[in-house]
Design an enzyme around this catalytic site. Structure first.
Site, PDB file in Angstrom:
ATOM      1  N   GLU A 268       0.768  -1.315  -0.052  1.00 35.78           N
ATOM      2  CA  GLU A 268       0.021   0.027   0.081  1.00 35.78           C
ATOM      3  C   GLU A 268       0.784   1.268  -0.179  1.00 35.78           C
ATOM      4  O   GLU A 268       1.912   1.248   0.718  1.00 35.78           O
ATOM      5  CB  GLU A 268      -0.950   0.085   1.325  1.00 35.78           C
ATOM      6  CG  GLU A 268      -1.798   1.227   1.511  1.00 35.78           C
ATOM      7  CD  GLU A 268      -2.654   1.254   2.586  1.00 35.78           C
ATOM      8  OE1 GLU A 268      -3.109  -0.017   2.978  1.00 35.78           O
ATOM      9  OE2 GLU A 268      -2.803   2.336   3.382  1.00 35.78           O
TER      10      GLU A 268
ATOM     11  N   GLU B 125      -2.453  11.513   3.958  1.00 32.70           N
ATOM     12  CA  GLU B 125      -3.673  11.184   4.881  1.00 32.70           C
ATOM     13  C   GLU B 125      -3.720  12.324   5.563  1.00 32.70           C
ATOM     14  O   GLU B 125      -2.539  13.043   6.095  1.00 32.70           O
ATOM     15  CB  GLU B 125      -3.446   9.731   5.736  1.00 32.70           C
ATOM     16  CG  GLU B 125      -3.397   8.665   4.856  1.00 32.70           C
ATOM     17  CD  GLU B 125      -2.917   7.311   5.937  1.00 32.70           C
ATOM     18  OE1 GLU B 125      -4.058   6.852   6.448  1.00 32.70           O
ATOM     19  OE2 GLU B 125      -1.918   7.072   6.159  1.00 32.70           O
TER      20      GLU B 125
END
Length: 292
Positions: A179, A184
């Site tokens: 990933e 974020e």
């Protein structure tokens, strides 16, 4: 040039300038500052634009480019105890005036036999690639408990309901598949943007490969979030300022599953500690561009 010709040119020029001033005064002509101030500059290594979405116009999201991932994982909630449903409704994801809007909302919603009090959207790109530069110009949602992300997953991830798994590519469990988190943002740490990579050697709450930086007003101002991904390393930046680089000295299946095709995800998750006064907040995306 004769006097008559010169006079004629001056007359025409004057008429043009007068018409322009009248137009400005009556119609308040404005410039599209988002296009002027955010010129996309590919890196020297990645010069060819291979995929993009400029989110032109208004209406539904382009179904040739995007898939709405809505299927709940086993147990009825998204991983980490998240409390939202992802929907394919226009109220949670749409294009308006040249911008993508992903909207997290406080509302009771029942789906797949589960009632939840928040909704949002989770998009999977129908394009996957290996190595390149990905550039996103976006504003992020605000509110304690909101958790927006723009990220990449290996298209071989075994995750029921994901677009590439539905196409038959799902062979490998997370985090072994790999990933890449381009950005974020946790609303409880407003204006701090984080990037990370997850793999068999570093994942979940124990992830150690990450970095971030404080950015001015991420929820009201557009910023450009960039990943440069080569065979050697990954470099993460915001507005051209680097905050994280991943380049493991030992590259093997545990540390570097990043040598095959990945696809893009955009979503807003809602954490259990969401502010009880939260009503709704959007992630607004101007463009996404991928260069190779």
């Amino acid at each position: 040039m004769g006097k008559k010709t010169a006079a004629f040119i001056l007359l025409i020029t004057g008429v043009f300038l007068f018409s322009y001033l009248i137009t400005v005064g009556t119609n308040k002509v404005t410039f599209d500052s988002k296009r002027i101030t955010a010129m996309s500059v590919p890196s020297p290594e990645f010069k060819s634009l291979v995929w993009s979405d400029e989110f032109a116009g208004s209406g539904a999201i382009n179904p040739e480019k995007w898939f709405h991932q809505t299927q709940l994982p086993p147990g009825g909630s998204w991983w980490g105890g998240l409390v939202q449903h992802y929907t394919d409704r226009a109220s949670n994801s749409y294009v308006k005036n040249g911008y993508l809007n992903l909207v997290a909302k406080k509302e009771k919603f029942e789906d797949q036999g589960e009632i939840k009090n928040y909704t949002a959207a989770r998009l999977n790109s129908k394009f996957a690639f290996t190595y390149g530069r990905i550039e996103i110009r976006a504003k992020l949602p605000a509110g304690t408990g909101t958790w927006p992300a723009i990220w990449l997953l290996n298209k071989n991830i075994d995750e029921d309901g994901a677009y590439w798994d539905n196409q038959g590519f799902g062979t490998t469990k997370w985090p072994i598949c790999g990933e890449i988190d381009i950005l974020e943002h946790w609303g409880k740490n407003q204006d701090y943007v984080s990037s990370a990579v997850h793999n068999a050697s570093s994942y979940g709450s124990e992830v150690k490969n990450l970095g971030g930086q404080k950015i001015d007003d991420v929820s009201n101002e557009f910023h450009i979030y960039t990943l440069d991904w080569t065979k050697e390393k990954m470099v993460f930046t915001v507005d051209g300022v680097e905050h994280f680089q991943y380049q493991p000295s030992l590259k093997n299946s545990d540390t570097w599953p990043y040598d095959s095709d990945y696809y893009l995800l955009l979503n807003i998750a809602i954490e259990p500690d969401i502010d009880p006064n939260f009503v709704e907040s959007p992630m607004v995306v101007d463009y996404i561009r991928i260069y190779q």
